[in-house]
Design a protein around this motif. Structure first.
Motif, mmCIF file in Angstrom:
data_model
loop_
_atom_site.group_PDB
_atom_site.id
_atom_site.type_symbol
_atom_site.label_atom_id
_atom_site.label_comp_id
_atom_site.label_asym_id
_atom_site.label_seq_id
_atom_site.Cartn_x
_atom_site.Cartn_y
_atom_site.Cartn_z
ATOM 1 N N ASN A 242 88.512 46.493 66.150
ATOM 2 C CA ASN A 242 88.653 47.736 66.927
ATOM 3 C C ASN A 242 87.419 47.996 67.798
ATOM 4 O O ASN A 242 87.534 48.437 68.942
ATOM 5 C CB ASN A 242 88.896 48.921 65.991
ATOM 6 C CG ASN A 242 90.345 48.967 65.507
ATOM 7 O OD1 ASN A 242 91.270 49.040 66.311
ATOM 8 N ND2 ASN A 242 90.537 48.909 64.193
ATOM 9 N N LEU A 243 86.237 47.704 67.236
ATOM 10 C CA LEU A 243 85.006 47.996 68.001
ATOM 11 C C LEU A 243 84.850 47.054 69.193
ATOM 12 O O LEU A 243 84.387 47.476 70.269
ATOM 13 C CB LEU A 243 83.773 47.912 67.087
ATOM 14 C CG LEU A 243 83.681 49.008 66.019
ATOM 15 C CD1 LEU A 243 82.388 48.863 65.211
ATOM 16 C CD2 LEU A 243 83.759 50.397 66.642
ATOM 17 N N THR A 244 85.239 45.782 69.029
ATOM 18 C CA THR A 244 85.140 44.877 70.180
ATOM 19 C C THR A 244 86.183 45.244 71.243
ATOM 20 O O THR A 244 85.924 45.122 72.435
ATOM 21 C CB THR A 244 85.274 43.387 69.765
ATOM 22 O OG1 THR A 244 86.422 43.248 68.931
ATOM 23 C CG2 THR A 244 84.038 42.890 69.047
ATOM 24 N N ASN A 245 87.339 45.758 70.803
ATOM 25 C CA ASN A 245 88.309 46.255 71.791
ATOM 26 C C ASN A 245 87.754 47.469 72.531
ATOM 27 O O ASN A 245 88.010 47.662 73.714
ATOM 28 C CB ASN A 245 89.632 46.638 71.124
ATOM 29 C CG ASN A 245 90.493 45.413 70.851
ATOM 30 O OD1 ASN A 245 90.338 44.389 71.519
ATOM 31 N ND2 ASN A 245 91.367 45.502 69.873
ATOM 32 N N THR A 253 77.332 42.353 73.933
ATOM 33 C CA THR A 253 77.915 43.519 73.248
ATOM 34 C C THR A 253 78.094 43.226 71.768
ATOM 35 O O THR A 253 77.792 44.065 70.907
ATOM 36 C CB THR A 253 79.275 43.888 73.895
ATOM 37 O OG1 THR A 253 79.055 44.156 75.269
ATOM 38 C CG2 THR A 253 79.895 45.111 73.233
ATOM 39 N N LYS A 254 78.565 42.015 71.461
ATOM 40 C CA LYS A 254 78.770 41.658 70.044
ATOM 41 C C LYS A 254 77.451 41.715 69.271
ATOM 42 O O LYS A 254 77.414 42.163 68.113
ATOM 43 C CB LYS A 254 79.380 40.267 69.938
ATOM 44 C CG LYS A 254 80.866 40.212 70.267
ATOM 45 C CD LYS A 254 81.351 38.804 69.918
ATOM 46 C CE LYS A 254 82.704 38.474 70.393
ATOM 47 N NZ LYS A 254 82.984 37.038 70.297
ATOM 48 N N THR A 258 76.759 44.091 66.081
ATOM 49 C CA THR A 258 76.288 43.530 64.808
ATOM 50 C C THR A 258 75.050 44.282 64.325
ATOM 51 O O THR A 258 74.951 44.657 63.148
ATOM 52 C CB THR A 258 75.964 42.029 64.980
ATOM 53 O OG1 THR A 258 77.133 41.389 65.473
ATOM 54 C CG2 THR A 258 75.553 41.380 63.673
ATOM 55 N N ALA A 259 74.130 44.528 65.239
ATOM 56 C CA ALA A 259 72.892 45.234 64.871
ATOM 57 C C ALA A 259 73.197 46.652 64.397
ATOM 58 O O ALA A 259 72.643 47.120 63.383
ATOM 59 C CB ALA A 259 71.945 45.267 66.075
ATOM 60 N N ALA A 260 74.080 47.341 65.120
ATOM 61 C CA ALA A 260 74.379 48.738 64.759
ATOM 62 C C ALA A 260 75.060 48.809 63.388
ATOM 63 O O ALA A 260 74.709 49.656 62.554
ATOM 64 C CB ALA A 260 75.261 49.372 65.829
ATOM 65 N N LEU A 261 76.016 47.902 63.143
ATOM 66 C CA LEU A 261 76.712 47.915 61.844
ATOM 67 C C LEU A 261 75.741 47.610 60.714
ATOM 68 O O LEU A 261 75.779 48.253 59.649
ATOM 69 C CB LEU A 261 77.869 46.896 61.859
ATOM 70 C CG LEU A 261 79.080 47.312 62.702
ATOM 71 C CD1 LEU A 261 80.030 46.132 62.930
ATOM 72 C CD2 LEU A 261 79.826 48.469 62.044
ATOM 73 N N ALA A 262 74.847 46.653 60.951
ATOM 74 C CA ALA A 262 73.866 46.306 59.917
ATOM 75 C C ALA A 262 72.943 47.496 59.637
ATOM 76 O O ALA A 262 72.610 47.772 58.477
ATOM 77 C CB ALA A 262 73.052 45.085 60.366
ATOM 78 N N ALA A 263 72.577 48.213 60.700
ATOM 79 C CA ALA A 263 71.650 49.349 60.526
ATOM 80 C C ALA A 263 72.240 50.430 59.622
ATOM 81 O O ALA A 263 71.503 51.152 58.950
ATOM 82 C CB ALA A 263 71.307 49.945 61.896
ATOM 83 N N VAL A 264 73.572 50.568 59.603
ATOM 84 C CA VAL A 264 74.168 51.601 58.743
ATOM 85 C C VAL A 264 74.862 50.986 57.522
ATOM 86 O O VAL A 264 75.606 51.664 56.809
ATOM 87 C CB VAL A 264 75.162 52.507 59.520
ATOM 88 C CG1 VAL A 264 74.419 53.338 60.549
ATOM 89 C CG2 VAL A 264 76.278 51.705 60.168
ATOM 90 N N ALA A 289 71.448 53.745 69.653
ATOM 91 C CA ALA A 289 70.122 53.106 69.545
ATOM 92 C C ALA A 289 70.186 51.638 69.971
ATOM 93 O O ALA A 289 69.216 51.099 70.512
ATOM 94 C CB ALA A 289 69.613 53.235 68.106
ATOM 95 N N ALA A 290 71.351 51.004 69.731
ATOM 96 C CA ALA A 290 71.496 49.591 70.109
ATOM 97 C C ALA A 290 71.839 49.426 71.592
ATOM 98 O O ALA A 290 71.974 48.302 72.075
ATOM 99 C CB ALA A 290 72.586 48.943 69.251
ATOM 100 N N GLY A 291 72.024 50.554 72.283
ATOM 101 C CA GLY A 291 72.286 50.508 73.724
ATOM 102 C C GLY A 291 73.772 50.486 74.060
ATOM 103 O O GLY A 291 74.170 50.092 75.172
ATOM 104 N N LEU A 292 74.627 50.961 73.143
ATOM 105 C CA LEU A 292 76.072 51.027 73.447
ATOM 106 C C LEU A 292 76.539 52.480 73.577
ATOM 107 O O LEU A 292 75.972 53.377 73.013
ATOM 108 C CB LEU A 292 76.880 50.335 72.336
ATOM 109 C CG LEU A 292 76.826 48.807 72.355
ATOM 110 C CD1 LEU A 292 77.546 48.252 71.137
ATOM 111 C CD2 LEU A 292 77.473 48.252 73.626
#
Ligand code: SAM
Length: 292
Positions: A242-245, A253-254, A258-264, A289-292
């Motif tokens: 869903n997030l890549t869509n 973007t991927k 990945t960074a944002a999901l890992a951070a939480v 924070a990851a720029g998205l």
């Protein structure tokens, strides 16, 4: 004193004398059980300190109970054919105003100023037209009007979505959007047989009260709403899908996702229904924070 409007015999008599034909397209299912109506008024804790807005009075079944309990009642009805019926059935009550209006287009703040004295709490109590339950709820929640409470009958399935917790099939963007700002509780359920004509769903009475503070502080509401809606678009697919869509499938973007999901601390193969409101809020911040 005539019997209540909502008794089956009186309802039938009113409908017959006025030659009334139900319009399915307007969600016209009228309650014919006085006990249930008394319980709705009790669930709303309606008393003489309250001015009440009713949406869709029909032939006045609930309006009558509200008029007996509240200080004043303002009933908004979209169907002009019901206005003469209501003029007759509600004639004994001098504390009720009926206005022909589409609730979704109505300027509620102006109506409140015109019909109420500003000295009483304002509540909403209604047996909602089911075809527009969610738009009406959003309209009521999004207005700046500080309703003391909203007590509404809706189809049981929508009530389940409003009150759903994570890890359940009913939990989704509606649960999150409403619970973020409102305390929501199911008061009781009602069988389809309590209505004429009987709808093809059962119903529930839900009470909503605005929280003093949102459940979770959200820095960027628009980004939070976009994330929540986008995460549930394909609810059986993974969050990653869903997030890549939603954000894009290119490598840059991927990497940010990945960074944002890992951070939480959320695994990409989780499903949206596993995330609490607090986690969605944290993920919103992490994506920014990851720029998205
Ligand atoms: N209150 C009555 C009762 O409990 O028996 C009738 C409830 S019936 C489920 C819904 C009512 O909402 C109908 O009278 C219908 O005409 C009215 N209605 C439908 N759409 C509406 C709208 N957009 N604005 C105001 N009333 C509406």
């Amino acid at each position: 004193m005539p019997e209540h409007i909502a008794t089956p015999a009186r309802t039938n008599d009113i409908l017959r004398r006025h030659g009334f034909r139900f319009k399915k397209s307007l969600g016209q299912n009228f309650l014919t059980n006085p006990k249930i109506l008394a319980n709705i008024v009790a669930a709303g804790e309606v008393g003489p300190d309250d001015d009440v807005i009713e949406i869709g009075p029909g032939i006045g079944a609930l309006t009558e109970f509200l008029a007996e309990a509240a200080h004043r009642v303002l009933a908004l009805e979209i169907d002009p054919r019901l206005l003469p019926v209501l003029a007759e059935t509600l004639a004994p009550y001098d504390n009720v105003d009926v206005v022909e209006a589409d609730v979704l287009k109505a300027d509620l703040a102006t109506l409140i100023a015109e019909h109420f004295d500003g000295q009483h709490r304002v509540k909403v109590v209604a047996n909602l037209p089911y075809y527009i339950t969610t738009p009406i709820l959003m309209h009521l929640i999004d207005t700046p009007i500080d309703f003391a409470s909203i007590t509404v009958m809706m189809q049981k399935e929508v009530a389940a979505r409003l009150t759903a917790r994570p890890n359940s099939k009913d939990y989704g963007s509606l649960s999150i959007g409403v619970q973020q700002n409102m305390d929501v509780a199911v008061a009781f359920t009602v069988s389809r047989t309590a209505f004429v004509p009987a709808p093809n769903v059962d119903s529930a009475i839900v009470t909503l009260r605005r929280r003093e503070q949102p459940l979770v502080a959200v820095a960027d509401q628009a980004a939070f709403d976009k994330l929540v809606r986008g995460s549930f678009v394909a609810r059986r697919k993974t969050l990653w899908n869903n997030l890549t869509n939603l954000f894009g499938k290119d490598e840059a973007t991927k990497a940010k996702l990945t960074a944002a999901l890992a951070a939480v601390d959320v695994a990409p193969n989780n499903r949206a229904e596993q995330l609490s409101i607090a986690t969605f809020a944290a993920l919103t911040d992490a994506l920014a924070a990851a720029g998205l």
